[in-house]
Each structure stands twice: as structure tokens, then as C-alpha cells.
Motif scaffolding. Structure first.
Motif, PDB file in Angstrom:
ATOM      1  N   VAL A  12       5.284  51.589  38.237  1.00 49.96           N
ATOM      2  CA  VAL A  12       6.629  51.032  38.161  1.00 49.96           C
ATOM      3  C   VAL A  12       6.560  49.504  38.041  1.00 49.96           C
ATOM      4  N   ALA A  13       5.578  48.882  38.684  1.00 51.15           N
ATOM      5  CA  ALA A  13       5.432  47.425  38.605  1.00 51.15           C
ATOM      6  C   ALA A  13       5.282  46.957  37.158  1.00 51.15           C
ATOM      7  N   ASN A  14       4.669  47.760  36.302  1.00 51.49           N
ATOM      8  CA  ASN A  14       4.510  47.400  34.888  1.00 51.49           C
ATOM      9  C   ASN A  14       5.842  47.376  34.137  1.00 51.49           C
ATOM     10  N   ALA A  15       6.839  48.093  34.618  1.00 49.47           N
ATOM     11  CA  ALA A  15       8.138  48.194  33.947  1.00 49.47           C
ATOM     12  C   ALA A  15       9.233  47.403  34.647  1.00 49.47           C
ATOM     13  N   LEU A  16       8.891  46.720  35.717  1.00 50.38           N
ATOM     14  CA  LEU A  16       9.870  46.026  36.552  1.00 50.38           C
ATOM     15  C   LEU A  16      10.601  44.929  35.778  1.00 50.38           C
ATOM     16  N   GLU A  17      11.923  44.915  35.913  1.00 46.98           N
ATOM     17  CA  GLU A  17      12.774  43.890  35.313  1.00 46.98           C
ATOM     18  C   GLU A  17      13.628  43.289  36.423  1.00 46.98           C
ATOM     19  N   SER A  18      13.961  42.021  36.279  1.00 45.09           N
ATOM     20  CA  SER A  18      14.826  41.393  37.274  1.00 45.09           C
ATOM     21  C   SER A  18      16.282  41.681  36.938  1.00 45.09           C
ATOM     22  N   HIS A  19      17.132  41.572  37.947  1.00 50.61           N
ATOM     23  CA  HIS A  19      18.569  41.697  37.744  1.00 50.61           C
ATOM     24  C   HIS A  19      19.246  40.803  38.773  1.00 50.61           C
ATOM     25  N   ASP A  20      19.994  39.850  38.288  1.00 51.86           N
ATOM     26  CA  ASP A  20      20.554  38.820  39.158  1.00 51.86           C
ATOM     27  C   ASP A  20      21.886  39.163  39.805  1.00 51.86           C
ATOM     28  N   PHE A  21      22.592  40.135  39.274  1.00 53.85           N
ATOM     29  CA  PHE A  21      23.947  40.384  39.757  1.00 53.85           C
ATOM     30  C   PHE A  21      23.948  41.409  40.888  1.00 53.85           C
ATOM     31  N   GLN A  22      24.295  40.897  42.076  1.00 53.09           N
ATOM     32  CA  GLN A  22      24.302  41.716  43.276  1.00 53.09           C
ATOM     33  C   GLN A  22      25.595  41.484  44.038  1.00 53.09           C
ATOM     34  N   HIS A 105      19.177  61.928  36.072  1.00 57.13           N
ATOM     35  CA  HIS A 105      20.044  61.379  35.012  1.00 57.13           C
ATOM     36  C   HIS A 105      20.342  59.901  35.249  1.00 57.13           C
ATOM     37  N   LEU A 106      19.290  59.121  35.555  1.00 58.24           N
ATOM     38  CA  LEU A 106      19.439  57.694  35.817  1.00 58.24           C
ATOM     39  C   LEU A 106      19.029  56.879  34.593  1.00 58.24           C
ATOM     40  N   THR A 107      19.807  55.875  34.270  1.00 57.83           N
ATOM     41  CA  THR A 107      19.400  54.938  33.221  1.00 57.83           C
ATOM     42  C   THR A 107      18.837  53.659  33.830  1.00 57.83           C
ATOM     43  N   VAL A 108      19.177  53.407  35.085  1.00 58.53           N
ATOM     44  CA  VAL A 108      18.671  52.256  35.836  1.00 58.53           C
ATOM     45  C   VAL A 108      18.327  52.731  37.239  1.00 58.53           C
ATOM     46  N   VAL A 121      14.586  46.167  38.952  1.00 63.19           N
ATOM     47  CA  VAL A 121      15.010  47.489  38.482  1.00 63.19           C
ATOM     48  C   VAL A 121      14.066  47.958  37.381  1.00 63.19           C
ATOM     49  N   ILE A 122      14.079  49.259  37.150  1.00 64.35           N
ATOM     50  CA  ILE A 122      13.458  49.800  35.947  1.00 64.35           C
ATOM     51  C   ILE A 122      14.563  50.503  35.168  1.00 64.35           C
ATOM     52  N   THR A 123      14.447  50.448  33.856  1.00 62.49           N
ATOM     53  CA  THR A 123      15.431  51.103  33.002  1.00 62.49           C
ATOM     54  C   THR A 123      14.753  52.210  32.215  1.00 62.49           C
ATOM     55  N   SER A 124      15.518  53.224  31.871  1.00 56.52           N
ATOM     56  CA  SER A 124      14.948  54.341  31.128  1.00 56.52           C
ATOM     57  C   SER A 124      14.417  53.866  29.775  1.00 56.52           C
ATOM     58  N   ALA A 125      15.066  52.899  29.156  1.00 56.41           N
ATOM     59  CA  ALA A 125      14.601  52.387  27.861  1.00 56.41           C
ATOM     60  C   ALA A 125      13.232  51.727  27.987  1.00 56.41           C
ATOM     61  N   ARG A 126      13.053  50.907  29.009  1.00 58.52           N
ATOM     62  CA  ARG A 126      11.765  50.216  29.230  1.00 58.52           C
ATOM     63  C   ARG A 126      10.673  51.217  29.578  1.00 58.52           C
ATOM     64  N   VAL A 127      10.984  52.175  30.432  1.00 58.37           N
ATOM     65  CA  VAL A 127      10.013  53.212  30.818  1.00 58.37           C
ATOM     66  C   VAL A 127       9.569  53.997  29.587  1.00 58.37           C
ATOM     67  N   THR A 128      10.522  54.407  28.772  1.00 62.05           N
ATOM     68  CA  THR A 128      10.200  55.163  27.558  1.00 62.05           C
ATOM     69  C   THR A 128       9.330  54.351  26.620  1.00 62.05           C
TER      70      THR A 128
END
Length: 134
Positions: A12-22, A105-108, A121-128
Motif C-alpha cells: 500500500v505504501a507504493n500507492a499512497l497519495e496525500s489528501h489535504d482536505f479533512q 466497492h471502494l474507490t478511495v 489514501v489509496i485510490t482504485s485507479a492508482r492501485v490498478t
């Protein structure tokens, strides 16, 4: 020459993306709606009062409260139907994470450390993209 891990060694660390909005779970739906409107993001990460990841909020999760304006000003984000844990962790196999995301059925999917603090976060697009052979 750059070497890349084979897909069976990806985590998962290889696909990790940041997300600033919390947003914290003690804020109102009205406040969350303002963030959605100004930031133009598809989701907000929800944190509890200690700063640990609580989940992920989408506009769809807020929609029952937005249709009744007075409720949006009084209802807390923590009371909504938002995606909650368990979450991915960085050492998890990316193939296992992909299967879990597909099953749920998660996209994020939020990624947390052992103490529950958000790493990204990881996203289904990045994982794929990472799991698809070149």
C-alpha cells in the motif's frame, strides 16, 4: 537505472497519495458542505477529537441532511453514514488491498499507521495502474 518492485512485492505504501482536505467529526454538515463547495473535492477525510482517522465523507453521505436545511446546521459529521474503518495500512500487500477495495466497492481507502493516524489514501485507479503489467 531505476528499478521497480514486481507487482507481487508492492505494498500500500507504493500507492499512497496525500489528501489535504479533512474535517473533524464534531463539525456540522453545513460546514462540510461549505468545504465541498469551495474546494471542489469528491470526499473529505474525517478525524476524531484526538486527530485519528475516523473515515471518509462524501456528498452522498450528507445528502439526507442537506435536503432539510435546519438539520445541516445542527447535525455533526460524526452522525452521518460515512465510510468507517478498518483502514488500509502501509505494509499491507497491494494485491490484498485491491481485493478488499473491490469487495467493499471502494474507490478511495484511507491509510493509517498503527495508532490510527492518517498517512494518506489509496485510490482504485492508482492501485490498478500499479498492478497492471506494463
Amino acid at each position: 537505472m531505476t528499478s521497480y518492485p514486481t507487482t507481487d512485492r508492492l505494498t500500500v505504501a507504493n500507492a499512497l497519495e496525500s489528501h489535504d482536505f479533512q474535517i473533524t467529526d464534531d463539525r456540522t454538515i453545513g460546514h462540510a458542505n461549505e468545504i465541498f463547495g469551495s474546494a471542489h473535492v469528491p470526499y473529505l477525510l474525517v478525524r476524531d477529537h484526538d486527530g485519528r482517522c475516523e473515515g471518509l465523507l462524501t456528498r452522498i453521505g450528507m445528502s439526507p441532511f442537506l435536503s432539510r436545511s435546519p438539520y445541516s446546521e445542527r447535525t455533526l459529521v460524526g452522525a452521518t453514514a460515512h465510510q468507517r474503518g478498518p483502514f488500509a495500512w502501509p505494509t499491507m500487500s497491494l494485491a490484498v488491498a485491491a481485493l478488499a477495495m473491490q469487495t467493499k466497492h471502494l474507490t478511495v481507502w484511507p491509510v493509517t499507521d498503527d495508532d490510527g493516524y492518517l498517512l494518506g489514501v489509496i485510490t482504485s485507479a492508482r492501485v490498478t495502474d500499479l498492478l497492471t503489467p506494463a
